[in-house]
Scaffold this active site. Structure first.
Site, short mmCIF file in Angstrom:
data_model
loop_
_atom_site.label_atom_id
_atom_site.label_comp_id
_atom_site.label_asym_id
_atom_site.label_seq_id
_atom_site.Cartn_x
_atom_site.Cartn_y
_atom_site.Cartn_z
N LYS A 245 4.88 -2.72 2.36
CA LYS A 245 3.48 -3.13 2.56
C LYS A 245 3.39 -4.39 3.42
O LYS A 245 2.44 -4.54 4.19
CB LYS A 245 2.79 -3.33 1.20
CG LYS A 245 2.53 -2.02 0.45
CD LYS A 245 1.52 -1.12 1.17
CE LYS A 245 1.08 0.05 0.29
NZ LYS A 245 0.13 0.95 0.98
N THR B 210 -6.69 3.42 -10.47
CA THR B 210 -6.37 4.78 -9.99
C THR B 210 -5.10 5.24 -10.71
O THR B 210 -4.55 4.52 -11.53
CB THR B 210 -6.07 4.79 -8.48
OG1 THR B 210 -4.84 4.09 -8.27
CG2 THR B 210 -7.18 4.15 -7.65
N ILE C 180 -8.18 5.86 -4.33
CA ILE C 180 -8.86 5.05 -3.31
C ILE C 180 -9.25 5.92 -2.11
O ILE C 180 -10.34 5.78 -1.56
CB ILE C 180 -7.95 3.87 -2.89
CG1 ILE C 180 -7.82 2.87 -4.04
CG2 ILE C 180 -8.48 3.19 -1.63
CD1 ILE C 180 -6.78 1.77 -3.82
N ASN D 294 -4.10 5.85 4.16
CA ASN D 294 -4.22 5.46 2.75
C ASN D 294 -3.11 6.02 1.87
O ASN D 294 -2.78 5.43 0.84
CB ASN D 294 -5.59 5.94 2.23
CG ASN D 294 -5.66 5.92 0.72
OD1 ASN D 294 -5.84 4.88 0.11
ND2 ASN D 294 -5.49 7.09 0.10
N TYR E 192 8.50 -1.56 -2.31
CA TYR E 192 7.05 -1.40 -2.05
C TYR E 192 6.52 -2.63 -1.32
O TYR E 192 5.79 -2.52 -0.34
CB TYR E 192 6.33 -1.18 -3.38
CG TYR E 192 4.83 -1.03 -3.28
CD1 TYR E 192 4.25 0.14 -2.78
CD2 TYR E 192 3.97 -2.04 -3.72
CE1 TYR E 192 2.87 0.29 -2.70
CE2 TYR E 192 2.59 -1.90 -3.65
CZ TYR E 192 2.04 -0.73 -3.14
OH TYR E 192 0.67 -0.58 -3.07
N ARG F 180 -0.77 15.90 -0.24
CA ARG F 180 0.30 16.88 -0.51
C ARG F 180 -0.22 18.10 -1.25
O ARG F 180 0.29 19.19 -1.10
CB ARG F 180 1.41 16.23 -1.33
CG ARG F 180 2.16 15.16 -0.59
CD ARG F 180 3.08 14.41 -1.51
NE ARG F 180 2.34 13.73 -2.58
CZ ARG F 180 2.87 12.98 -3.50
NH1 ARG F 180 4.18 12.81 -3.53
NH2 ARG F 180 2.13 12.39 -4.42
N ASP G 6 3.02 15.94 4.50
CA ASP G 6 3.89 14.91 3.94
C ASP G 6 3.92 13.81 4.99
O ASP G 6 4.51 13.98 6.06
CB ASP G 6 5.31 15.46 3.70
CG ASP G 6 6.25 14.37 3.21
OD1 ASP G 6 5.83 13.20 3.10
OD2 ASP G 6 7.43 14.69 2.96
N VAL G 7 3.25 12.68 4.71
CA VAL G 7 3.10 11.65 5.74
C VAL G 7 4.44 11.05 6.16
O VAL G 7 4.52 10.40 7.20
CB VAL G 7 2.13 10.51 5.32
CG1 VAL G 7 0.71 11.01 5.18
CG2 VAL G 7 2.61 9.78 4.08
P1 NAP Z 1 -3.05 7.47 -6.03
O1 NAP Z 1 -4.27 7.69 -6.83
O2 NAP Z 1 -1.71 7.65 -6.65
O3 NAP Z 1 -3.15 8.32 -4.70
C1 NAP Z 1 -2.11 8.34 -3.78
C2 NAP Z 1 -2.50 9.30 -2.68
O4 NAP Z 1 -1.45 9.30 -1.71
C3 NAP Z 1 -2.68 10.70 -3.18
O5 NAP Z 1 -3.80 11.26 -2.54
C4 NAP Z 1 -1.40 11.41 -2.72
O6 NAP Z 1 -1.59 12.77 -2.41
C5 NAP Z 1 -1.08 10.65 -1.45
N1 NAP Z 1 0.34 10.73 -1.10
C6 NAP Z 1 1.37 10.16 -1.76
N2 NAP Z 1 2.53 10.46 -1.13
C7 NAP Z 1 2.20 11.23 -0.07
C8 NAP Z 1 2.94 11.87 0.97
N3 NAP Z 1 4.27 11.76 1.05
N4 NAP Z 1 2.27 12.58 1.89
C9 NAP Z 1 0.92 12.71 1.82
N5 NAP Z 1 0.16 12.14 0.87
C10 NAP Z 1 0.80 11.41 -0.06
O7 NAP Z 1 -3.02 5.97 -5.48
P2 NAP Z 1 -4.16 4.96 -4.99
O8 NAP Z 1 -4.18 3.84 -5.93
O9 NAP Z 1 -5.40 5.68 -4.66
O10 NAP Z 1 -3.43 4.41 -3.66
C11 NAP Z 1 -3.94 4.61 -2.36
C12 NAP Z 1 -3.36 3.52 -1.47
O11 NAP Z 1 -3.79 2.24 -1.95
C13 NAP Z 1 -1.83 3.48 -1.43
O12 NAP Z 1 -1.40 3.21 -0.13
C14 NAP Z 1 -1.51 2.32 -2.34
O13 NAP Z 1 -0.28 1.71 -2.03
C15 NAP Z 1 -2.67 1.39 -2.06
N6 NAP Z 1 -2.89 0.40 -3.10
C16 NAP Z 1 -3.21 0.79 -4.37
C17 NAP Z 1 -3.42 -0.19 -5.33
C18 NAP Z 1 -3.76 0.15 -6.75
O14 NAP Z 1 -3.66 -0.75 -7.60
N7 NAP Z 1 -4.19 1.35 -7.05
C19 NAP Z 1 -3.28 -1.56 -5.00
C20 NAP Z 1 -2.95 -1.88 -3.70
C21 NAP Z 1 -2.76 -0.90 -2.76
P3 NAP Z 1 -1.50 13.94 -3.54
O15 NAP Z 1 -2.77 13.85 -4.32
O16 NAP Z 1 -1.43 15.20 -2.76
O17 NAP Z 1 -0.30 13.64 -4.36
#
Ligand code: NAP
Length: 261
Positions: A162, A193, A22, A93, A158, A42, A66-67
């Site tokens: 959230k 994702t 995202i 994000n 989680y 990261r 590291d957030v």
């Molecule tokens: P994703 O593809 O797994 O990406 C997660 C991102 O967060 C990656 O860029 C990762 O960085 C970064 N990250 C994780 N831990 C971190 C840390 N400690 N410090 C810095 N960066 C960190 O997930 P996504 O689906 O795009 O999720 C993005 C956001 O949307 C999240 O907040 C998630 O909770 C929210 N969300 C997702 C969904 C869904 O179904 N996908 C639904 C609701 C909400 P690296 O690449 O360096 O590891």
């Protein structure tokens, strides 16, 4: 034909977790409007790969962070400001979604979910807000979740984190209501994702279901019967960042095919 000038052109936008999923879709949408982008995450390699695509559109800076770690966030924002100036748009994000039954949610997992999803959001805002107030304009968008608005089984930590992100969003929006900075949350439903790909793999491993059955288990939550696409989340974020959205603050915008309303 006259050139259309975007109101976001030249604004410095930080996207945490901007290297993939995202966050990458949001970074592309903002870059498409001419915003200058700092990608934080990261993995330096993941950030650089995404930056390679964005540099065709705008100026891009990458910084690892590291957030969940206050010193790391401070250093990352110092680097971002040194490279591209004060932050005007902050997209919190970065997130993680570990699942476990409640009694197997040990303190380490609990603390990790709160640290990355909630404290990470808090730390990002603390780092970016003073610069927004100084320049007299700012947009903060926290990528929350439908798990900010309803419960789901096996993700208590989680969901708690959230829900708390939404509380932070609402309280800060009120605190800043007289300032030119808005604070909103975008709440995606299940979005295609890596997080969802991991969840699907987990369902298959734990239940022996096929990939199609596991996907059906997730999309049954969405009245549209499908996974949300990252670009659909990015579109809501982009709207909140426009100057014309100044009256929208403290909101939770659900991008979930009607799962929550
Ligand atoms: P994703 O593809 O797994 O990406 C997660 C991102 O967060 C990656 O860029 C990762 O960085 C970064 N990250 C994780 N831990 C971190 C840390 N400690 N410090 C810095 N960066 C960190 O997930 P996504 O689906 O795009 O999720 C993005 C956001 O949307 C999240 O907040 C998630 O909770 C929210 N969300 C997702 C969904 C869904 O179904 N996908 C639904 C609701 C909400 P690296 O690449 O360096 O590891």
């Amino acid at each position: 034909m006259s050139e259309i000038k975007s109101a976001l052109a030249g604004r410095h936008a930080v996207v945490t977790g901007g290297g993939r999923g995202i966050g990458a879709a949001i970074a592309r949408a903002l870059a498409g409007q001419g915003a200058r982008i700092t990608l934080m995450g990261r993995s330096a390699a993941t950030l650089e790969q995404e930056a390679g695509l964005l540099r065709e559109l705008t100026e891009v800076h990458c910084v690892t962070v590291d957030v969940a770690d206050a010193e790391s966030v401070s250093a990352a924002f110092a680097s971002a400001v040194a490279a591209l100036g004060p932050v005007a748009i902050l997209i919190n994000n970065a997130g993680q979604a570990a699942s476990a039954p409640f009694m197997r949610t040990d303190p380490a997992l609990w603390n990790q979910m709160l640290a990355v999803n909630l404290t990470g959001t808090y730390l990002g805002i603390r780092a970016a807000l003073p610069g927004m107030l100084e320049q007299g304009w700012g947009r903060i968008v926290n990528i929350a979740s439908t798990a900010s608005l309803k419960g789901y089984a096996y993700v208590t930590a989680y969901c708690a984190a959230k829900h708390a992100v939404l509380g932070l969003t609402r309280a800060l929006a009120l605190e800043l209501a007289k300032k030119p900075v808005t604070v909103n949350a975008v709440c995606p439903g299940y979005t295609e994702t890596d997080i969802v790909r991991d969840t699907l793999a987990n369902i298959q491993a734990k239940t022996g279901r096929s990939a199609a059955e596991a996907t059906a288990e997730l999309v049954k939550h969405n009245p549209q019967g499908r996974l949300v696409q990252p670009e659909e989340v990015a579109s809501a974020v982009l709207w909140l960042c426009q100057p014309e959205s100044a009256a929208v603050t403290g909101q939770a915008i659900s991008v979930s095919g009607g799962e929550t309303m």
